[in-house]
Design an enzyme around this catalytic site. Structure first.
Site, PDB file in Angstrom:
ATOM      1  N   CYS A   4       0.820  -1.214   0.000  1.00 25.46           N
ATOM      2  CA  CYS A   4       0.000   0.000   0.000  1.00 25.46           C
ATOM      3  C   CYS A   4       0.856   1.267   0.000  1.00 25.46           C
ATOM      4  O   CYS A   4       2.051   1.235   0.310  1.00 25.46           O
ATOM      5  CB  CYS A   4      -0.885   0.054   1.253  1.00 25.46           C
ATOM      6  SG  CYS A   4      -1.968  -1.358   1.491  1.00 25.46           S
TER       7      CYS A   4
ATOM      8  N   CYS B  26      -2.663   5.117   2.705  1.00 27.19           N
ATOM      9  CA  CYS B  26      -3.798   4.217   2.486  1.00 27.19           C
ATOM     10  C   CYS B  26      -4.792   4.310   3.656  1.00 27.19           C
ATOM     11  O   CYS B  26      -4.395   4.270   4.826  1.00 27.19           O
ATOM     12  CB  CYS B  26      -3.317   2.781   2.338  1.00 27.19           C
ATOM     13  SG  CYS B  26      -4.664   1.610   2.010  1.00 27.19           S
TER      14      CYS B  26
ATOM     15  N   CYS C 227      -2.690  -2.886  -3.394  1.00 24.41           N
ATOM     16  CA  CYS C 227      -3.949  -2.673  -2.681  1.00 24.41           C
ATOM     17  C   CYS C 227      -4.999  -2.094  -3.636  1.00 24.41           C
ATOM     18  O   CYS C 227      -4.702  -1.226  -4.456  1.00 24.41           O
ATOM     19  CB  CYS C 227      -3.705  -1.717  -1.520  1.00 24.41           C
ATOM     20  SG  CYS C 227      -5.189  -1.158  -0.673  1.00 24.41           S
TER      21      CYS C 227
ATOM     22  N   CYS D 268      -5.977   1.945  -2.224  1.00 26.62           N
ATOM     23  CA  CYS D 268      -5.099   3.096  -2.477  1.00 26.62           C
ATOM     24  C   CYS D 268      -4.383   3.002  -3.820  1.00 26.62           C
ATOM     25  O   CYS D 268      -3.694   3.941  -4.221  1.00 26.62           O
ATOM     26  CB  CYS D 268      -4.084   3.248  -1.347  1.00 26.62           C
ATOM     27  SG  CYS D 268      -2.890   1.888  -1.228  1.00 26.62           S
TER      28      CYS D 268
END
Length: 348
Positions: free
Chosen positions: A32, A36, A63, A66
């Site tokens: 991430c 995030c 992810c 994000c």
């Protein structure tokens, strides 16, 4: 930036760190951005990577919230903030209040201030002040009198401008207008391990410290910086400072608490004071310096202040590095920056 600092950026969802690294979670096999919005994992399950590619090569997938593998997201208020900048650049007279700008551009004062600082790095008032200061410097060289330049730049009273002049110009408006005409500057050059060192000073203190390969080029640059000043080559009390600088450049651990007489804006002075407070042998990132001076979104402006530093070594801009610890540009050459940092680490 070390892992403790990276973890702090993750727990604080620091968007400024998004371009510096990603974090991956061992239990989910997902990586991430630091900002995030997902729930924070346990520290022992987190590893950090400098790039998306490194994380993916280690077996992690991006992810979906994000989207770290997607280019930086578009700033929704960018066009509006650009319009505000253009408006502030054409202003004559008093700088509008945040409420005035809010009504004109249909954005609440809170969101306008926050978006402006996030995108530009300073507040609307600071931006307008910088624009007006730039106009003043230009008009001081064009108008027949200082008073005409003050009003042409947009100041409503000369008293307000004169109160700001020391931080804005580094000298009185008349002195600035004359290009240092009444200044006497003495300089000395010396050979060091880092190349040629030039130190120049007025009666109040050092006004320039530069490093290079060619003595003539350094002297010419000094003359360009102070075109109307009287330059003199010689000692005139400079040797004690020069000897300290030579020792420092050659790798000795010495304290450079030297008297400086340099032009700077208020922002530059804050940055340079923060640089001088960095302990010997240590470094800070541009983002960390921005946070230290109370303007956490002004990392780019910090980098510009470092690039304009006129006093090498005495103002240790070589101690500022990128967020990942790698070396960025240096006014006197990246090889000199690397050598200085290695010397400091060895001596400390």
């Amino acid at each position: 930036m070390n892992d403790d600092q990276r973890w702090q950026a993750v727990t604080g969802r620091d968007a400024q760190a998004d371009a510096q690294f990603v974090y991956a979670v061992k239990t989910t096999r997902i990586y991430c951005r630091p900002s995030c919005p997902s729930r924070r994992p346990h520290r022992e399950n987190v590893v950090f990577y400098a790039t998306n590619a490194e994380a993916e090569n280690a077996g992690y997938r991006p992810c979906r919230r994000c989207t770290p593998h997607v280019s930086a997201r578009t700033e929704p208020q960018l066009d509006r903030i650009v319009s505000i900048c253009r408006y502030l650049e054409t202003l004559e007279g008093d700088i509008p209040t945040l409420q005035n700008l809010s009504e004109r551009f249909a954005l609440s004062p809170f969101h306008l201030q926050r978006a402006f600082k996030r995108i530009v790095g300073v507040s609307p008032r600071q931006y307008a002040d910088a624009v007006r200061q730039g106009r003043l410097k230009a008009f001081l060289k064009e108008e027949s009198t200082v008073t005409e330049a003050v009003y042409a730049a947009g100041y409503q009273t000369s008293s307000r401008m004169y109160a700001q002049a020391p931080d804005m110009l580094g000298m009185t408006p008349i002195h600035y207008r004359e290009g240092g005409k009444t200044m006497d500057i003495t300089y000395i050059t010396a050979q060091t391990r880092l190349g040629v060192l030039l130190v120049a000073a007025t009666e109040r203190g050092i006004c320039s410290i530069s490093l290079g390969h060619d003595e003539t080029a350094l002297i010419d640059a000094l003359r360009d910086e102070f075109p109307a000043a009287a330059l003199h080559h010689g000692d005139d009390g400079l040797s004690q400072w020069v000897n300290l600088l030579i020792a420092y450049a050659d790798g000795e651990r010495v304290t450079l608490d030297l008297p400086l007489d340099i032009q700077a804006t208020g922002f530059q002075r804050k940055v340079w004071e923060a640089l001088r407070a960095i302990p010997y042998g240590e470094t800070r990132s541009y983002t960390e310096i921005a946070a230290i001076i109370g303007q956490p979104t002004a990392a780019r402006a910090v980098a510009q202040a470092c690039a304009s530093n006129p006093a090498a070594l005495a103002i240790p801009c070589h101690r500022v590095v990128r967020g990942d610890g790698s070396l960025s540009g240096y006014r006197w050459g990246i090889d000199r920056k690397r050598a200085l940092l290695e010397q400091e680490r060895a001596a400390s």
